[in-house]
Design a protein around this motif. Structure first.
Motif, PDB file in Angstrom:
ATOM      1  N   SER A  65      27.785 -25.214  79.406  1.00 34.55           N
ATOM      2  CA  SER A  65      27.608 -26.208  77.802  1.00 34.55           C
ATOM      3  C   SER A  65      27.103 -27.076  79.374  1.00 34.55           C
ATOM      4  N   GLU A  66      27.297 -28.111  78.721  1.00 29.30           N
ATOM      5  CA  GLU A  66      27.389 -29.298  79.238  1.00 29.30           C
ATOM      6  C   GLU A  66      28.627 -30.026  79.211  1.00 29.30           C
ATOM      7  N   ASP A  67      29.738 -29.886  78.973  1.00 28.74           N
ATOM      8  CA  ASP A  67      31.200 -29.941  78.874  1.00 28.74           C
ATOM      9  C   ASP A  67      31.480 -29.412  80.790  1.00 28.74           C
ATOM     10  N   GLU A  68      31.159 -28.093  80.271  1.00 35.55           N
ATOM     11  CA  GLU A  68      31.824 -26.879  81.185  1.00 35.55           C
ATOM     12  C   GLU A  68      30.807 -27.821  82.287  1.00 35.55           C
ATOM     13  N   PHE A  69      29.504 -28.108  82.719  1.00 33.03           N
ATOM     14  CA  PHE A  69      28.854 -28.833  84.234  1.00 33.03           C
ATOM     15  C   PHE A  69      29.227 -30.274  84.285  1.00 33.03           C
ATOM     16  N   LYS A  70      29.253 -30.852  83.101  1.00 31.48           N
ATOM     17  CA  LYS A  70      29.936 -32.426  83.283  1.00 31.48           C
ATOM     18  C   LYS A  70      30.762 -32.398  84.975  1.00 31.48           C
TER      19      LYS A  70
END
Lengths: 188, 102
Positions: free
Chosen positions: A32-37
């Protein structure tokens, strides 16, 4: 000028491969974006108002001609033909596409460069006098010390989660008040 | 007789950044995205606004950071009502790059 050791080459190559896999997982939805950020930020990649931005490390602002040409090639091939040098002596590319960033990092690694630790609350660069080695009133060339500080501070666990981003300036000529003030800017 | 509370009209678009390019994009009904604010779908119904935002946030492999943004309806299509959104819709203001190149 400092040249990568075998350890350095291996370390940077592994980070490129690791980030390439992370980008692939983001694009296929595994991350997810939260994991990737936090993963992209550790590799200098921001998502800003208009586009992605990749900040490339230029330790103590020192480049050789091969590296400068590679930066130009990256700007021409994967960006809009230009980049912006920062006050911390790094360079930013303001229009890269996410899927191209692993190739950009590989192109940087090919000339002993990277984007590691150029974002987040950490020591983003060790800066040096831009007249290092050339200033008439130079007491000592700051670049060997700057390189030692760079090696010491890169991926140093105590500085990976500072309360604010930082730079560590070094100075060749006698220090002025502003430079002394900047010397105190270390993370708490 | 129960007095009805007046409902403030809304005029919104769904906006986000494109996952691959990072570009500012807008939802266009039914299921596409456009980089051009004037081609975005304007939402005036609160329930539809909520549903559209849920749809956009569900497209995590296509867009990043979807949210609802206020717009002003105009004959040429929606226009941003806040400076930040105007800035996002036109690109950097220092010289013509980003969306202004298109």
């Amino acid at each position: 000028m400092y040249h990568y050791s075998n350890f350095d080459h291996k370390f940077v190559a592994e980070r490129v491969a690791q980030f390439r896999a992370q980008v692939a997982r983001r694009l296929d939805g595994s991350l997810s974006e939260d994991e990737f950020k936090p993963l992209r930020l550790m590799n200098g990649l921001y998502l800003q108002l208009h586009a992605y931005m990749l900040r490339v490390a230029i330790p103590y602002g020192t480049l050789n001609s091969r590296q400068m040409r590679q930066l130009a090639m990256i700007a021409e091939r994967w960006d809009k033909g230009y980049g912006h040098f920062t006050t911390r002596q790094n360079i930013q590319f303001n229009w890269p596409k996410l899927e191209d960033v692993p190739d950009i990092l590989q192109a940087l690694a090919d000339v002993e460069m990277h984007a590691i630790q150029t974002s987040g609350n950490t020591i983003r660069n060790v800066t040096a006098d831009h007249f290092a080695g050339a200033a008439a009133d130079e007491i000592a060339d700051p670049r060997p010390i700057a390189e030692l500080i760079r090696q010491w501070s890169t991926d140093h666990p105590e500085f990976n989660f500072c309360r604010a981003n930082s730079r560590l300036p070094s100075q060749a000529a006698p220090m002025t008040a502003p430079s002394l003030r900047r010397m105190t800017l270390v993370c708490a | 007789m129960v007095k009805k509370t007046p409902v403030t009209p809304i005029s919104k678009v769904v906006t986000a950044n494109d996952l691959k390019s990072g570009e500012v994009i807008y939802l266009r009904f039914p299921h596409s995205w456009t980089p051009d604010l004037t081609k975005a779908s304007v939402i005036t119904d609160r329930d539809l606004a909520k549903a559209s935002l849920v749809f956009a946030q569900g497209q995590a492999n296509v867009v990043v950071g979807a949210y609802l943004s206020d717009v002003i309806k105009d004959a040429d299509g929606p226009k941003a009502s806040h400076f930040r959104e105007k800035f996002r819709s036109t690109g950097p203001s220092n010289y013509r790059h980003g969306k202004q190149e298109i």
